[in-house]
Each structure stands twice: as C-alpha cells, then as structure tokens.
Design an enzyme around this catalytic site. Structure first.
Site, short mmCIF file in Angstrom:
data_model
loop_
_atom_site.label_atom_id
_atom_site.label_comp_id
_atom_site.label_asym_id
_atom_site.label_seq_id
_atom_site.Cartn_x
_atom_site.Cartn_y
_atom_site.Cartn_z
N LYS A 101 0.86 -1.19 0.00
CA LYS A 101 0.00 0.00 0.00
C LYS A 101 0.90 1.24 0.00
CE LYS A 101 -3.54 0.20 2.86
NZ LYS A 101 -4.34 0.42 4.10
N ASP A 110 -13.30 1.51 11.71
CA ASP A 110 -13.66 1.49 10.28
C ASP A 110 -13.96 0.07 9.82
OD1 ASP A 110 -14.27 2.81 7.96
OD2 ASP A 110 -12.23 2.90 7.21
#
Length: 601
Positions: free
Chosen positions: A324, A424
C-alpha cells in the site's frame, strides 16, 4: 509489540522465529525439537500453510493443544510480559454441548515449570449446591439445568454446607449464563522466575534445566568472556585496529551519501524518537528502492482508494505481498509510525499481518501479506457479483466469516496488551485468503488505548458513512468505546445477510427501504425472510441468528449492545437461546456522503 531478545550471545538459538498466524515470537517459546532455546514448544511452525492451526506443548512429553494467539511485550530492559491463549478441546466441547460435566471439578491449569510462573487470567468461582438440601441466604444468580445440583454465580461467597466451590476460566465480561461466560479458550500470563530473568536479561544466557531438574544458565556472558580470554593479545590488537579503520571508513562514507539535513529533519527526528520509545520492531523497515524492486516498479496495481494505491509485490523469498503506497501525508509522520507500531502488536489468524513498512523521506508504504480473494464486499453485494467473475458465497461460509471477524475484534479488545479500537469496520476492510478466512485490515483510523480504559476521547467523527455508531457523531448517545466497533460490525453483518447495502435498498417495489427495519419486521412477525439461496432449515437458522445478532449490535445506545465476546457466543449458540432485540428506532442514515473529520485522537 512482540518481544525481542536481549542483546548478547544467545548461542545457536535464533533471536526470534516466525510461526504462521502467530507472527514472530521469541523466548520462552521455541520451535519443537529445540528445547535448549525455550520451554514452551510450538508445533507446525515450519508448515508452509500459514493458516494451519499451531499447537503448543504445555508440559514436556505431554499432549499438544491448539494455540489461538500469543502476545509479548518488552516493558523495560529487564521486565517482560507475555501471554498466550490456548484451547482446551475437551473442556471447550463440554461447554459447547452444554454438558454439566464441565462444572464438576475446579479447572486445573495443565502447566508446570521450574522456569516460570503461569497465571490464569479471567476466572471466577461457581458454587455447586445440592438440590435436595435447603440452600439459603445466597444472593446470587442461579442456573438449575444440571441434574443433582444448582449452580450459583456472580462473584459472591457462601458458607452453606450444601455447596461446593469450584474455580473456572471465564470471558472478561461475564454474561448471564454459565455456559456462555465460562470458556474453553484460556488466557495465560507467563512470569519468569528471578533466576531465569537474571540469566536471560543480565547474563544474556538461556534458561535450562539439567538432568536433575536443576537450573542452569547456558551460553551466558561469563562463558563467552572465558572463551575470549584465551585469544592471544596480538590478535586482539590487530582486530581492534581493523575495527577502528572500518568505523572511520563508514563515517567517511556516511558523510558522502547522507546529507547533514537528514539528522536535522524534524519529521525523521519524531519517527526515530517513536521507534526508540517502542523498541525495535519485529516488522522489517524497507527503503523506497526496495519497495520499487519488490513491486517491479509498481506494475501490478490491485486497487486504489483515498489513501493511495495498492500493488502486488514479491519478497526476496518469493512470498506474495500487497504493498500500500500512501499518497496522503499528514503531519510529521507520527500518525503513520503509530499505525505501524499498533499493527505490530497484533498476532491473530483473523488480523492482517504487517510484514514491513517504508518511511523513506516523503515515501510511505505498508507491506502486508497478500490476500488472493480480495475484500469481502465483492462477494456479498449483488451488483458486484453480477459484474465480476466471482461466485456467490453460501450461508455456511458467510456465517463462518461473521464468527471469525468477531473473534478478530475480540482479540483486538481483549487479547492485545493494549486495547485497539478499529473505527472502520466494513466489508471493504475485511480481506479473504484463498480459503475465505477473513482478516481485519486497514488500521488507519484505529485508536490504541491502555488496557484499564474502557472508553476513549476523540475529536470529530471517524469512519465510513453508514457504519459509524451514533455516539461517534454525538456524545448525547453515550461514550465512545469498543461498542462503537460492535455497531459497525452489526451493520456489516446485516449487509452480509441482505447481500446489499443497508441504504437505498429496493424491496417489494418501494422506492427506498432501510434494510435493518425491513428485516426486523419480517423477523418480528416470524415471516419468511424472503432472502435468496436459503435452501434448508439449517441455513435458515444460520441466517436468522446472523440477523438477530446484527440487530442487537446496531442498537442506538452502546449500553444495550452486546460485547464482542457475547457476539461470538450468540453466533455459536442455538437459535432458541436468542431473543429478538428492540427495533432500532433511528431512521435510515443519510444517503449522501458525509464529510468526516480524520483528526488525530
């Protein structure tokens, strides 16, 4: 944060070893066959399947039991804290089958060692009282489902002769039924003896027992010094001169290749201070050139989001990874490194494993284990299933995924040395391996809080619209705590049930129906749920359990939601034991995107 060995000569013993979903672990754990390097042997570490269950041998020459997770923390140079969780299969099955045989004797921890003290965390006393005798003055809860005796609990005591006491392991937050709060997954804390701690930390040796079960400290600094004293003085002088020359050369090269502003850069100073504070990380730190090499110059792009892009890569040993690359750089790097440190503290089969990170000037990246099946959302939303070459998951797999995600959240809140709130939880942040084993990912909004704290303070709402608990938006609904993750989890489970998003759902030709309200009405009236691909009674029971659990989790006030431990118990119990919750009274959340604040906690 996983524990690292003290500096010094540790003989032939490796400083740490990797063991599948347990991550990198160290002394007192060791691989099977290497009893000279530790006294708690872990089996199956060399198996190429990282998800295959690992087993721990609690005593030498005894049977192996499944190890669920390991947590190790270096508190100071001479103090350590290590816990591990294992499953007592026989005891676990008795509880699962609601057999009263589980309560007939005090649970005895099958751990004995002359090198450490083992303490069973989270336990409580139950009182077994003969049904035929008159038991009086017991102000506690009662379970009368066992033949011949009643069970009393709630942490009170009694002197009644009709009762016998027995000690049992429990979940951290006791539920309202002994078969739900007594547990077969036991958490054990390890405390090294003074002799072993002195040997390992101060002398740099290995704690061992000789053939007479007497303590010995092998490969200590004293032994090393005796060997070094035999080296000739001339050889020592020559070696010292060579070392001095090498140091001078390195210093000269450092001035050529690393400009002076590196040391003066405040961002890097903050990062290095954080790393120094937490100690060396077991995860690897890569340079940006190494990241480019492992991704073949970023050729294979897997996806993109507001944070940046994800690329498929390969480590030098051939292992596939997901890299990422972060394009949003906030602050001075403290938030990024804190995220790295937080994830490095985790070691659980249902938590994504961080293999490395890059913090190289302005370049920031996270290197994770590769999940070949991607994220959960592409397998549950009808529109994505129709548009992509993916198959629809059956209800058994979806039910298992729901249970495993709950276990991962339970670990974050109970199994770590510090509590981690994710903030989240949603299908996009649940990744699936080749066997559809789910892993919680993306800790960018996570909050780390001390073990003793049950609530946290935050500034501004954080999360994704549609999954954020009411108290995160407004404190008038209650305090922000792990129950906020429970709410997000419940919304996600209901989306798994409905195989659609909870907002803008078209059912029975209505223009817009809030799915939790629609499914609640069906459940309350005991009607057919009207969901696709429910083929038999077994699947119908699974779906109804997931629905009831999801509706309990999205209750408006945090106090009425179950703990995540209770969620696991509800999903694994029978449908007859579950009660339908009150109807969620909040209206459908806004369908337009909500602008959220991502301020630091």
């Amino acid at each position: 944060m996983p524990l690292l060995l003290a500096a010094g000569d540790q003989g032939r013993c490796p400083p740490s070893f990797h063991c599948g979903y347990l991550g990198n672990i160290t002394f007192p754990f060791t691989i099977s066959g290497r009893h000279d390097c530790g006294f708690l042997s872990i089996g199956n570490c060399d198996d190429h399947d990282p998800h295959k269950p690992k087993f721990i041998q609690l005593q030498a020459n005894e049977t192996w039991v499944q190890v669920v997770g390991i947590s190790q923390l270096l508190i100071s140079p001479t103090t350590r804290l290590a816990t591990f969780q294992f499953r007592d299969k026989h005891f676990y099955d008795l509880l699962l089958n609601r057999s009263c045989e589980a309560f007939t004797n005090t649970y005895t921890l099958p751990l004995i060692s002359h090198l450490a003290v083992f303490r069973l965390l989270h336990n409580a006393t139950l009182f077994l009282c003969n049904k035929t005798l008159n038991v009086t003055n017991i102000n506690m809860s009662k379970y009368n489902g066992c033949l011949g005796y009643d069970l009393y609990y709630n942490h009170f005591t009694t002197d009644d002769d009709a009762c016998e006491s027995a000690l049992f392991p429990i979940t951290e937050l006791a539920a309202n039924h002994p078969f739900t709060f007594v547990t077969g997954d036991l958490t054990v804390m390890i405390e090294l003896t003074d002799q072993c701690s002195d040997c390992y930390y101060r002398k740099g040796g290995q704690c061992q027992l000789d053939s007479r079960e007497q303590f010995s400290c092998a490969n200590s600094y004293e032994e090393t010094r005796k060997k070094m004293s035999k080296v000739a003085t001339a050889s020592t002088v020559v070696a010292a001169v060579v070392v001095v020359l090498m140091v001078l050369i390195c210093c000269f090269r450092a001035k050529i290749f690393y400009p002076l502003f590196w040391r003066e850069n405040p961002t890097h100073r903050v990062v290095e201070d954080i790393l120094k504070e937490h100690g060396p990380l077991t995860t690897t730190r890569f340079s940006y050139l190494e990241v480019k090499k492992m991704t073949n110059s970023f050729r294979n792009k897997l996806g993109q989001g507001g944070f940046g892009s994800v690329y498929k890569g390969k480590l030098h040993d051939g292992s596939a990874v997901a890299v990422k690359i972060l394009t949003v750089s906030k602050g001075n790097g403290e938030e990024f490194i804190n995220e790295v440190v937080s994830i490095s503290r985790t070691s659980h089969v249902n938590i994504i494993r961080l293999l490395g990170f890059c913090f190289d000037d302005t370049h920031r990246a996270l290197i994770y284990e590769f999940m070949p099946n991607g994220s959960l959302d592409k397998f549950i939303y009808e529109d994505k299933i129709a548009s992509k070459d993916v198959h629809q998951l059956d209800w058994k797999i979806l039910n298992d995924i729901a249970v495993d995600i709950a276990r991962g959240l339970e670990y974050l809140y109970r199994g770590c040395n510090t509590r981690i709130l994710h903030f989240d939880i949603k299908p996009h942040n649940i990744l699936l391996d080749e066997d559809f084993c789910p892993k919680i990912a993306d800790f960018g909004l996570a909050k780390v809080c001390p073990r003793k704290e049950s609530m946290v303070s935050i500034f501004g709402a954080r999360g994704t619209a549609g999954y954020i608990a009411p108290e995160v938006f407004s404190r008038s609904f209650g305090v922000v705590s792990h129950k906020s993750d429970v709410y997000s989890y419940g919304m996600m489970v209901l989306e798994m049930v409905g195989r659609r998003k909870n907002i803008k759902t078209k059912v029975d030709r209505s223009s817009e129906i809030y799915f939790p309200h629609w499914i609640y009405n069906r459940l309350e009236s005991n009607s057919e749920l009207g969901l696709e691909n429910v083929r038999n009674e077994s699947e119908d029971e699974m779906v109804r359990k997931m629905t009831i659990v999801g509706l309990w989790c999205i209750q408006t006030h945090p106090s009425t939601r179950p703990t995540i431990s209770k969620v696991v118990e509800m999903l694994e119990s029978k449908l007859d034991f579950l009660q339908i919750p009150p109807k969620p009274y909040l209206s459908s959340p806004p369908t337009s995107p909500t602008k959220l604040s991502y301020e630091s906690l």
